[in-house]
Design an enzyme around this catalytic site. Structure first.
Site, short mmCIF file in Angstrom:
data_model
loop_
_atom_site.label_atom_id
_atom_site.label_comp_id
_atom_site.label_asym_id
_atom_site.label_seq_id
_atom_site.Cartn_x
_atom_site.Cartn_y
_atom_site.Cartn_z
CE LYS A 11 -4.13 -2.20 2.25
NZ LYS A 11 -4.65 -1.97 3.72
CE1 TYR A 51 -9.51 -2.77 1.00
CE2 TYR A 51 -8.23 -0.98 0.19
CZ TYR A 51 -8.39 -2.05 0.55
OH TYR A 51 -7.09 -2.49 0.90
CG ASN A 114 -3.65 -2.10 7.13
OD1 ASN A 114 -3.33 -2.09 6.10
ND2 ASN A 114 -4.78 -2.94 7.36
CG HIS A 117 -5.37 -6.25 -0.11
ND1 HIS A 117 -6.12 -6.43 0.07
CD2 HIS A 117 -4.80 -7.02 -0.85
CE1 HIS A 117 -7.22 -7.37 -0.42
NE2 HIS A 117 -6.71 -7.65 -1.46
CD GLU A 128 -8.76 -8.86 -3.74
OE1 GLU A 128 -7.23 -9.19 -2.95
OE2 GLU A 128 -9.37 -8.76 -2.84
P1 IDP Z 1 -8.20 -7.11 5.57
O1 IDP Z 1 -6.97 -5.81 4.93
O2 IDP Z 1 -7.52 -7.18 6.61
O3 IDP Z 1 -8.60 -7.79 4.47
P2 IDP Z 1 -10.37 -5.30 5.46
O4 IDP Z 1 -11.44 -5.62 6.32
O5 IDP Z 1 -10.79 -5.59 4.41
O6 IDP Z 1 -9.19 -5.75 5.99
O7 IDP Z 1 -10.34 -3.84 5.18
C1 IDP Z 1 -9.77 -3.28 4.18
C2 IDP Z 1 -8.70 -2.29 4.58
O8 IDP Z 1 -9.34 -1.12 4.88
C3 IDP Z 1 -7.76 -2.30 5.77
O9 IDP Z 1 -6.99 -3.09 5.32
C4 IDP Z 1 -7.53 -0.96 6.05
O10 IDP Z 1 -6.83 -0.41 5.54
C5 IDP Z 1 -8.97 -0.45 5.99
N1 IDP Z 1 -9.83 -0.48 7.10
C6 IDP Z 1 -10.71 -1.41 7.49
N2 IDP Z 1 -11.31 -1.76 8.73
C7 IDP Z 1 -11.24 -0.11 9.52
C8 IDP Z 1 -11.20 0.83 10.30
O11 IDP Z 1 -12.33 0.17 11.14
N3 IDP Z 1 -10.84 1.75 10.50
C9 IDP Z 1 -9.44 1.98 9.74
N4 IDP Z 1 -9.70 1.75 8.29
C10 IDP Z 1 -10.50 -0.01 8.45
MG MG Z 2 -9.79 -7.68 3.36
#
Ligand code: IDP
Ligand code: MG
Length: 141
Positions: A11, A51, A114, A117, A128
């Site tokens: 990312k 997303y 974070n 992905h 994807e």
């Molecule tokens: P993942 O990346 O672990 O699969 P997902 O639920 O698919 O998690 O969420 C996609 C991305 O959205 C996350 O990696 C993060 O960057 C962001 N995200 C997810 N949940 C939150 C949240 O509660 N607060 C802020 N950002 C979030």
């Molecule tokens: Mg995800």
């Protein structure tokens, strides 16, 4: 165990913080093979598709801004149980839940930014991969 491929995306914060080599090194040291790779900037339409499950969540505008804030690097990662095991190497979504030793546990410090992905199922991996690489100009060489 099955040979699988998954979509891994470094990312914008990963690229900005010069963590690309560190993350790729962890993937390779685990034994996985990178079979395709491309640097790209994402637009809003891409992020909304990638997303779509999060559209409507309070943090979606922040996520959109983050994912379009700079280049990303998308990769196809291949190996035994690549989908599930890459998710383990990446670590939990929430920064407070990401265990030390995982990529997010070691490098992420917010829930949004974070670092990396990884697809959550073989079906989503194929979707994807196609989404990310579909604009690739075929090589004429
Ligand atoms: P993942 O990346 O672990 O699969 P997902 O639920 O698919 O998690 O969420 C996609 C991305 O959205 C996350 O990696 C993060 O960057 C962001 N995200 C997810 N949940 C939150 C949240 O509660 N607060 C802020 N950002 C979030
Ligand atoms: Mg995800």
């Amino acid at each position: 165990m099955a040979l699988e491929r998954t979509f891994v995306m470094l990312k914008p914060d990963c690229v900005k913080r010069r963590l690309v080599g560190e993350v790729i090194s962890r993937i390779e040291k685990k034994g996985y093979k990178i079979t395709d790779i491309k640097m790209s900037e994402l637009d809003e339409a891409f992020v909304r598709e990638q997303y779509s499950h999060l559209i409507g969540r309070s943090f979606f505008p922040e996520l959109l801004k983050y994912m379009t804030s700079g280049p990303v690097i998308g990769m196809v990662v291949e190996g035994e149980s690549a989908v599930r095991i890459m998710r383990k190497l990446i670590g939990a979504t929430r920064v407070a839940d990401a265990e030390p030793g995982t990529i997010r546990g070691d490098f992420a410090f917010t829930d949004t930014e974070n670092v990396v992905h990884g697809s959550d199922s073989p079906e989503n991996a194929e979707l994807e991969i196609n989404r990310f690489f579909r604009y690739k100009v075929p090589s004429k060489v």
